[in-house]
Scaffold this active site. Structure first.
Site: not given
Length: 652
Positions: A280, A395, A398, A437, A440
């Site tokens: 990821g 984490s 959110k 966030n 990219g």
């Protein structure tokens, strides 16, 4: 050539002291001595036409050495029966030799730059208007950019000058190109010199400065390019002046992260590091950063075979000497995961594997439970059994006062790590790191906006007031290492995300960076909040307090965990819930999430609607007209068997 010049210097010096009586033997000896000294300082091992400051320093040291030898000849003249003028001749020959050698090298560079790359000397009237370029920043980066342009005369670019706010160099020249003024006189300089292109050579400037300069130049109809920021460096890579278009990462960039490299090297060097979710965005960047600290072995674990293949190719290219292994493994596979941990016995675990797509998890909450909650539990238990010294769980912001399944599941994952820290051996470190966030990353809004701009629009924004925190992937990964590996066990660390950014402003900036004017060249449409989304994210719970002792950009919280009894009861409840029929499963999962995370308020656009059903995700999705894109054409029907419907409908 150096030998010939040294011999010539001796002949000239000897002619000054002894008239026309030249001794070829003494000249040859001096040439030999000069070449030996030059060899000691490796003066002949560089390309003369690329002479730089380091070469000039070596040349100066060699000249001083020759002068020192000539001075030593004075007391030795009688011992070796040297004629009286020999030391004086040697002294003069030393000076002339240094001058000749320097002239040779400078001349070679001058010839190269003026006969092979004469870009800077072209008359301005002969240069096409579209190629007149201004470099913003006359520091080292600006000088390197100029040198790159000089090396590539085929581009036909004429650099009219520099702009820099350093008052001490205004009016001076950098490689023959003048510093024309500061940014306050940008408008005047652009108009006077008919500038059509500008290159922002300020890699250390914060995003606010880049944004201001970009907007000012675009308003003057100047095409803007930039060079990569220092934040994009990987490990000890050398910064290079790669000229490219200004990106949203440049506009939002912040100050370069300064890590405690010595402490991180001590923590990672010689260790076995296992990274979950290694294919990821965050997991792969963590792998790159960790590889710079010379670990003994890196285990790249993930369930996406294509993403693992991509990171494998990158490792082969960037870190050919780094031992590593690939493990195609799902963290939900408890048995297989424990087997991997027992084989490698990792000292450090970076847990980045998770489901993160908010709307998807609203319609598939069982996936959040199985991956984010039980997957984390499996990783933590395997780490405890294998004797892991440090576990860092990634984490999200959110998890603070969550309104979606993602945030609630990650909050429970934080509590699982906190509980594990109490059971771990003394000296071990189990922590979570929370951030927002990343630009990219897969699932980020930035790639979506880029795609919409390339298609010609419209750019779809959920709500005009929606804000989010943003940071770059390298910055997030570096701070995760700093907080996770150097912090105290049983903590939840929060990364300093800076100021929240309005999503509509982000969309407008990206449109302008593409040369489009929002509202004229491309439309921005508001589509409404998606299931589970909220307007503004938070970084801390009300009862949490922060401190900044570990790093200037890391906050330490006092997390409110879940009691061990409640955590066990809740996990057992989830195990039973995932086996229930569909219509019972989702409401039960929502009930358990609310019970375990009291601050969780299910979104009425997501699972909170109709008692746990966002809508029937298995019905056929028919095309929705553009003007009705925010409304569902076929809302789900009431379920008469669900007694909570009446209450939820009243809330709506």
């Amino acid at each position: 050539m150096d030998g010939v010049l040294a011999a010539t210097a001796w002949l000239i010096a000897e002619g000054l002291w002894e008239g026309s009586e030249w001794q070829l033997r003494r000249m040859g000896i001096w040439a030999l001595i000069s070449l030996v000294v030059g060899g000691l300082f490796q003066l002949t091992r560089h390309v003369y036409r690329m002479t730089d400051l380091r070469d000039a320093i070596r040349l100066g040291m060699a000249t001083l050495t020759l002068l020192g030898l000539s001075i030593l000849l004075e007391p030795l003249a009688g011992l070796f029966k040297l004629s009286p003028p020999i030391p004086h001749i040697a002294f003069g020959a030393s000076v002339l030799t240094g001058v000749f050698w320097g002239t040779l090298r400078i001349g070679c560079r001058w010839w190269r730059e003026n006969h092979f790359h004469p870009v800077a000397t072209l008359p301005m009237r002969g240069v096409p208007r579209k190629n007149r370029t201004l470099i913003v920043g006359a520091g080292q980066a600006g000088a390197l950019v100029l040198q790159e342009l000089l090396r590539h005369s085929e581009l036909g670019i004429f650099v009219v000058g520099f702009i820099d706010d350093d008052a001490s160099i205004l009016g001076e020249r950098v490689h023959g190109i003048p510093v024309l003024g500061d940014t306050a006189h940008l408008d005047e300089v652009v108009r006077k010199y008919k500038v059509t292109n500008a290159i922002l050579a300020v890699p250390s400037a914060p995003g606010l400065v880049v944004r201001r300069l970009n907007e000012a130049l675009q308003a003057l109809r100047v095409h803007v390019k930039t060079v990569p920021g220092l934040y994009s460096l990987l490990g000890n890579d050398v910064w290079r002046p790669v000229i490219r278009d200004v990106s949203i990462e440049d506009v939002l960039r912040r100050e370069t992260v300064r890590l405690d490299h010595s402490a991180l090297l001590e923590a990672i060097e010689g260790s076995v590091v296992l990274i979950t979710g290694a294919g990821g965005s965050i997991g792969s960047e963590l792998a790159r950063q960790i590889a710079n600290f010379r670990p003994k072995h890196i285990v790249l674990l993930g369930r996406g075979e294509n993403s693992l293949w991509m990171i494998q190719r990158e490792f082969q290219r960037l870190f050919p000497g780094q031992p590593y292994s690939l493990e195609l493994m799902d963290i939900r596979n408890r048995t297989g995961l424990r087997e991997v941990f027992q084989v490698y016995r990792p000292d450090i675990v970076m847990h980045a594997a998770a489901h993160k797509h908010v709307p998807f998890l609203e319609t598939h909450p069982v996936e959040a439970v199985q991956n984010n909650i039980f997957g984390t539990l499996n990783v933590v238990e395997a780490a405890l059994e294998s004797g892991t010294q440090a576990l860092v769980s990634i984490s999200t912001d959110k998890a603070v006062n969550p309104t979606n399944v993602l945030g609630a599941s990650k909050r429970i994952a934080e509590c699982i790590v906190l509980e594990a820290s109490k059971k771990a051996q003394p000296g071990t470190r189990f922590v979570s790191v929370r951030f927002g966030n990343v630009l990219g990353s897969r699932g980020s809004v930035v790639p979506v906006f880029k795609e919409q701009i390339e298609r010609g629009g419209p750019i779809t924004v959920t709500h005009p007031e929606m804000t989010r925190y943003f940071m770059t992937i390298p910055e997030a990964s570096q701070l995760v290492l700093q907080a996770g590996l150097l912090g105290d066990t049983g903590k939840v660390y929060v990364l300093d995300m800076g100021e929240a950014v309005k999503i509509v402003d982000l969309a407008s900036d990206m449109a302008r960076l593409s040369g489009l004017v929002p509202g004229r060249d491309i439309e921005i449409q508001f589509a409404g909040l998606r299931p589970g989304e909220k307007l503004h994210e938070e970084l801390f719970l009300d009862q949490e307090r922060s401190s900044t002792q570990l790093h200037a950009k890391v906050f330490e919280t006092n997390p409110q965990g879940i009691s061990a009894e409640k955590l066990l009861e809740g996990l057992e409840g989830f195990r039973k819930a995932v086996g229930l029929p569909f219509k019972q499963r989702q409401p039960e999962i929502v009930r358990l999430l609310q019970w375990m995370v009291p601050t969780y308020t299910p979104s009425l656009l997501g699972v909170g609607r109709y008692g746990g059903f966002a809508w029937n995700r298995r019905q056929v999705n028919l095309p929705v007209p553009a003007d009705q894109s925010c409304r569902r054409k076929n809302p789900p029907q009431k379920d008469a068997t669900a007694p909570w419907l009446v209450q939820n409908k009243a809330k709506i």
